[in-house]
Structure formats: structure tokens, C-alpha cells
Motif scaffolding. Structure first.
Motif, PDB file in Angstrom:
ATOM      1  N   UNK A 276       0.833  -1.204   0.000  1.00 25.26           N
ATOM      2  CA  UNK A 276       0.000   0.000   0.000  1.00 25.26           C
ATOM      3  C   UNK A 276       0.870   1.258   0.000  1.00 25.26           C
ATOM      4  N   UNK A 277       1.837   1.302   0.888  1.00 21.32           N
ATOM      5  CA  UNK A 277       2.642   2.519   0.990  1.00 21.32           C
ATOM      6  C   UNK A 277       3.638   2.655  -0.151  1.00 21.32           C
ATOM      7  N   UNK A 278       4.073   1.544  -0.724  1.00 20.45           N
ATOM      8  CA  UNK A 278       4.934   1.621  -1.912  1.00 20.45           C
ATOM      9  C   UNK A 278       4.166   2.231  -3.077  1.00 20.45           C
ATOM     10  N   UNK A 279       2.910   1.836  -3.221  1.00 21.46           N
ATOM     11  CA  UNK A 279       2.072   2.397  -4.288  1.00 21.46           C
ATOM     12  C   UNK A 279       1.777   3.870  -4.023  1.00 21.46           C
ATOM     13  N   UNK A 280       1.546   4.217  -2.754  1.00 15.27           N
ATOM     14  CA  UNK A 280       1.310   5.615  -2.407  1.00 15.27           C
ATOM     15  C   UNK A 280       2.539   6.450  -2.715  1.00 15.27           C
ATOM     16  N   UNK A 281       3.719   5.905  -2.401  1.00 11.85           N
ATOM     17  CA  UNK A 281       4.979   6.576  -2.773  1.00 11.85           C
ATOM     18  C   UNK A 281       5.006   6.854  -4.270  1.00 11.85           C
TER      19      UNK A 281
END
Length: 308
Positions: A276-281
Motif C-alpha cells: 500500500x505505501x509503496x504504491x502511495x509513494x
């Protein structure tokens, strides 16, 4: 215009239609809708003030050419809304429509550019985010559930900084990333997994969620600074601030035992959270996300629990 109509500066419906370049039935429709005034001749025919009716019909025609709907035009003609306001509303509507079209175009290209054996899977992911605004609403609802104990203002502030707006003119990779984010939050277990990461062990013992939220915000700002400096997770003031915030919110004090409890049932290593946070990055660009900050603190906490 006939000699009789010239005398009274009046014109027939046919003359008005020819003058404005419209069909008679259109003029009749405007009359029936109440946006064009007429009077009846002795023979019962509609007659119009030549100058005023022509100006009004031409204004209607020009506004229609700009795409304004009849209801908006009616409001302008009746003085219920200024022309500037009506145009601003239509412009905003077009902005939304263009964003939707740009999103669809990128989604189509995402399917088109996928390898043949990956197109079915990509279609499935993109189906979760067929529209950028709808996808964003899904993310907002997810985080509202996760942050539910907090006041509305706190949640709104957090969303503003951490949930990316859908790009107005997205690239293929951005649409795919956003669609995958939407698919992740649709996972039935994701709510509890992220809530565990955010509130840690036994959130029912937290006495002041707002206070904890405020203190955590300060801690995470410091952590983001450390990440930007290239610092690896360590047992410094940032970790102490994190532990003290959680301890204070539960009426406890920092201790090795309390730090161990903060790690009980930890979900920070869950692959869905990392994804999730990799995609948000990817969508946000160079910004350090709150996800990276939480992971930094988690690694520091895990290291301290064994030596504190």
C-alpha cells in the motif's frame, strides 16, 4: 418583417426564427418553457418584440453553443444567477468530465500496453478504480474507518496529507497504482491490519485518541526529517517520543515490558501494508509518506525491545 409588424416593432414567430437561424418549433419551445415572452395577435398568433426577442434568442443560442443546459440558461435569463456564475459552474463540470475522460484513456492504455497474458489480471485491478473520483472516495472511506475514534477535523487533516488525490491527467503507471490501492483497501482484513499498525496493541486502553494523534503527528514529523537525512532506524528521541505518546495515552510509562506489548500482534510486516505505501509513494512522488515513517519507527522499536 411585414409592414404591419414594423409599425408596432413586432415580428411573427416565423420571422423571429429566420432572424435567429432557428426552427419555429425551437422558438415555440422557448415560449412554452417561459424563457421567451410573446403576445398574441388579434388572430391568435404569437408575436414578439423585434429587438428584445431577437437579442434574447441569440443569447440563448450562444449560451447553448457553450454547452450550458437549459435550466442554467433559464436561471441567467430570470436573474436568478449571473452569467459569470453560470459559466463558472459549467467550467467546473467540464473539468470533472475531462478528468474522467483522461482517467479512462489512461486505463485503456494500461490494458493495451499490458502483456497479453497479463491483460485479464490488469482488467480485474482496473475494474476497482474505473473512475478516479470514485477510487479516491474508496480510499477516504477506508481511512475514516481506520481513524474512526478521532474527531472529524483530525481525520480530514490526516487525509489531506496522506491520501493522494487522483492525478488530473494520469499516466498509465499512476492509474494502475491507484487501482491497486483501491483493490487493497477492499480486502476485508485490511481494516484490522492497518488499525493494528496505527493504534498498536489494545487500542481499547487508549484514554485520549486525539492527544495521541497530536503527539504522534509531532513524532512522525521528526521521523520524516531523519529519513530525509538518511538515518537508519535507531533508539533515539524519535522512538522515545513514539513510546511515550502511546504509554501516556494508556496511563502507563515507558518500560521494556511496555515496548514489548506495543509489538504484540504487530502487523507492520504484512505485505499488504508495505505494498500500500509503496504504491502511495509511487503516486505522491518524492514525498516521504507516513507509511515509511511508521515502518522506520517499527524497526527502531523492534530493535529496542530486545535491549531496553
Amino acid at each position: 418583417m411585414t409592414e404591419d409588424t414594423q409599425a408596432g416593432a413586432l415580428m411573427s414567430i416565423g420571422e423571429l426564427a429566420r432572424s435567429a437561424g432557428l426552427a419555429v418549433r425551437t422558438i415555440r419551445f422557448y415560449c412554452d418553457e417561459g424563457i421567451l415572452e410573446s403576445r398574441r395577435s388579434a388572430g391568435g398568433h404569437r408575436m414578439f418584440d423585434a429587438e428584445a426577442a431577437t437579442e434574447r434568442v441569440l443569447l440563448i443560442r450562444r449560451l447553448r453553443a457553450l454547452g450550458l443546459g437549459l435550466s442554467a440558461i433559464t436561471e441567467v435569463l430570470r436573474g436568478e444567477r449571473s452569467l459569470a456564475e453560470a459559466i463558472a459552474v459549467e467550467s467546473a463540470r467540464l473539468d470533472v468530465e475531462f478528468r474522467s475522460l483522461a482517467w479512462r484513456r489512461a486505463a485503456l492504455r494500461a490494458v493495451e500496453t499490458a502483456a497479453p497474458d497479463q491483460r485479464a489480471a490488469r482488467l480485474t485491478v482496473l475494474a476497482a478504480a474505473h473512475d478516479g473520483a470514485v477510487a479516491h472516495d474508496c480510499l477516504v472511506r477506508f481511512w475514516r474507518r481506520v481513524l474512526a475514534p478521532l474527531p472529524h477535523g483530525d481525520v480530514a487533516m490526516w487525509l489531506c496529507g496522506n491520501v493522494p488525490e487522483p492525478p488530473a491527467d494520469p499516466a498509465v503507471d499512476e492509474v494502475v497504482a491507484y487501482a491497486e490501492l483501491t483493490a487493497l483497501v477492499a480486502d476485508g482484513d485490511m481494516d484490522s491490519v492497518v488499525r493494528q499498525q496505527f493504534w498498536r496493541h489494545r487500542p481499547d486502553l487508549i484514554r485520549d485518541c486525539h492527544g495521541l494523534f497530536v503527539e504522534m503527528g509531532d513524532v512522525m514529523c521528526d521521523v520524516v526529517t531523519r529519513i530525509c537525512e538518511g538515518a537508519r532506524p535507531n533508539q533515539g528521541s524519535e522512538l522515545d517520543g513514539f513510546v511515550n505518546a502511546h504509554a501516556g495515552a494508556r496511563g502507563e510509562r515507558d518500560s521494556r515490558r511496555f515496548r514489548a506489548r506495543l509489538l504484540t500482534g504487530a502487523t507492520d510486516d504484512d505485505h499488504r501494508i508495505h505494498r500500500y505505501w509503496a504504491l502511495t509513494d509511487q503516486v505522491l512522488g518524492d514525498r516521504v509518506t507516513i507509511g515509511r515513517a511508521h515502518n522506520w519507527v517499527y524497526e527502531a522499536l523492534a530493535g529496542s525491545a530486545t535491549v531496553h
